[in-house]
Design a protein around this motif. Structure first.
Motif, PDB file in Angstrom:
ATOM      1  N   PHE A  38      13.388 -54.753  17.180  1.00 16.88           N
ATOM      2  CA  PHE A  38      13.475 -54.342  15.633  1.00 16.88           C
ATOM      3  C   PHE A  38      14.673 -54.948  14.840  1.00 16.88           C
ATOM      4  O   PHE A  38      15.806 -55.445  15.646  1.00 16.88           O
ATOM      5  N   HIS A  95       6.022 -46.535  10.685  1.00 20.84           N
ATOM      6  CA  HIS A  95       5.055 -45.812   9.757  1.00 20.84           C
ATOM      7  C   HIS A  95       5.645 -44.463   9.359  1.00 20.84           C
ATOM      8  O   HIS A  95       6.658 -43.961  10.062  1.00 20.84           O
ATOM      9  N   ALA A 137       8.207 -45.018  15.155  1.00 14.33           N
ATOM     10  CA  ALA A 137       7.534 -46.512  15.495  1.00 14.33           C
ATOM     11  C   ALA A 137       7.256 -46.390  17.009  1.00 14.33           C
ATOM     12  O   ALA A 137       7.773 -45.546  17.730  1.00 14.33           O
ATOM     13  N   LYS A 145      11.895 -54.375  10.474  1.00 11.09           N
ATOM     14  CA  LYS A 145      11.150 -55.326  10.517  1.00 11.09           C
ATOM     15  C   LYS A 145      10.943 -55.264  12.079  1.00 11.09           C
ATOM     16  O   LYS A 145      12.017 -55.223  12.873  1.00 11.09           O
ATOM     17  N   VAL A 146       9.764 -55.898  12.350  1.00  9.98           N
ATOM     18  CA  VAL A 146       9.565 -56.229  13.938  1.00  9.98           C
ATOM     19  C   VAL A 146       9.691 -57.721  14.243  1.00  9.98           C
ATOM     20  O   VAL A 146       9.480 -58.767  13.528  1.00  9.98           O
ATOM     21  N   ASN A 173       7.855 -59.262  18.963  1.00  8.38           N
ATOM     22  CA  ASN A 173       7.503 -58.012  19.244  1.00  8.38           C
ATOM     23  C   ASN A 173       8.354 -57.163  20.175  1.00  8.38           C
ATOM     24  O   ASN A 173       7.644 -56.146  20.990  1.00  8.38           O
ATOM     25  N   LYS A 211       5.371 -51.460  14.420  1.00  6.71           N
ATOM     26  CA  LYS A 211       5.897 -51.351  13.190  1.00  6.71           C
ATOM     27  C   LYS A 211       6.135 -49.897  12.715  1.00  6.71           C
ATOM     28  O   LYS A 211       5.554 -49.148  13.429  1.00  6.71           O
TER      29      LYS A 211
END
Length: 233
Positions: A15, A34, A39, A7-8, A12, A32
Motif C-alpha cells: 500500500f 473499502h 482492505a 492506494k494500492v 498489488n 483496495k
C-alpha cells in the motif's frame, strides 16, 4: 491515517500513502480499502483483512478474501464461499460455490447445484425462485436468467417488474436498460417496451441522454433516447 487516501501499488503487493510505501510489509496480494477502512490482503499465512493502520482485524485465515460492501465481505475457505462481518464473524451457516458482493443490502450467490438467487444481510433467501444466473441489484432492480434461457428484470422482493423477456439484458441506468432480441440490441424502459424500432450489433447504456451503438457492419454512431441518429464516428 485517512484510509480513502491509501492506494494500492502497481504490482498489488503493498500500500501507498502520498506515494510512499506504508506498513513496512509486502504481501502476496492486496486489494483496495473499502468503507469503513478495511482492505483484503494475502501473505504466507493466508488471506485476511487489515485496518487502515495495517493491523489484522481477526486471526482467521482464508484461501481468499474480498472487499467489504454493506459491512459484509466474501471469503473462501476450503472451496466454500460465505460472508463475514467486520469482526471476522461468519454471518450465516450456509456456504456456496460462489458469492458476489453485497449491493443495496442484497447479494447474489450460486448454490451447490449451480442455481443463482439473492440473499439478505443475514443470509436469508429473498425469494423461492432459482435462476441460471442472477446479477447485482442497481436502483432496486436486478437482471436474472431463467431456466428457459431468457433474461428478465426482478425487484428486491424477487418479483418481475414487467412481463417481458429477452435473449440478453442489462441493468437500468437512468430509467433505461439495454436489451437483446432475435434482431439485435436496443434500449427499453421499465415496462420492457422498446424506445425505438432499430436493432444494433451492440448498444451501450445511455450516458447523459446519448448512447454509443454499433451497427452490423461494425460502424458506430451516437443515438439519443428516442433512437435518433445524432452523428457517426
Amino acid at each position: 491515517m485517512n484510509w480513502q487516501a491509501i492506494k494500492v501499488s502497481d504490482n498489488n503487493t503493498h500500500f501507498l500513502f502520498e506515494g510512499k510505501a506504508i506498513f513496512d510489509k509486502n504481501f502476496i496480494e492486496v486489494l483496495k480499502f473499502h468503507s469503513p477502512g478495511i482492505a483484503p490482503v494475502k501473505d504466507i499465512s493466508g488471506a485476511y483483512h487489515i485496518d487502515s493502520n495495517g493491523n489484522e482485524i481477526y486471526q482467521n485465515r482464508y484461501a481468499r478474501t474480498f472487499g467489504f460492501y454493506c459491512n459484509r465481505a466474501a471469503v473462501i475457505e476450503n472451496n466454500q464461499w460465505f460472508h463475514i462481518n467486520e469482526k471476522g464473524e461468519r454471518i450465516y451457516s450456509n456456504y456456496y460455490l460462489w458469492t458476489g458482493n453485497y449491493q443495496e443490502n442484497r447479494c447474489t450467490v450460486r448454490d451447490l447445484k449451480n442455481n443463482y438467487f439473492h440473499i439478505d444481510l443475514l443470509g436469508n433467501r429473498l425469494y423461492i425462485e432459482e435462476y441460471s444466473y442472477a446479477g447485482d441489484f442497481k436502483d432496486g432492480v436486478a437482471c436474472v436468467k431463467s431456466q428457459d434461457g431468457l433474461f428478465r428484470h426482478i425487484n428486491q422482493n424477487g418479483n418481475l417488474i414487467n412481463n417481458k423477456s429477452f435473449l440478453d439484458l442489462g441493468v437500468f441506468h437512468k430509467n433505461f436498460a439495454t436489451a437483446k432480441d432475435a434482431k439485435g440490441w436496443f434500449h427499453i424502459d421499465k415496462n420492457g417496451d422498446e424506445l425505438y424500432p432499430e436493432r444494433y450489433m451492440f448498444a451501450e447504456p445511455f450516458y447523459n441522454g446519448f448512447a454509443l451503438a454499433t451497427k452490423s457492419d461494425n460502424s458506430k454512431l451516437i443515438i439519443n433516447e428516442q433512437g435518433g441518429k445524432i452523428c457517426t464516428l
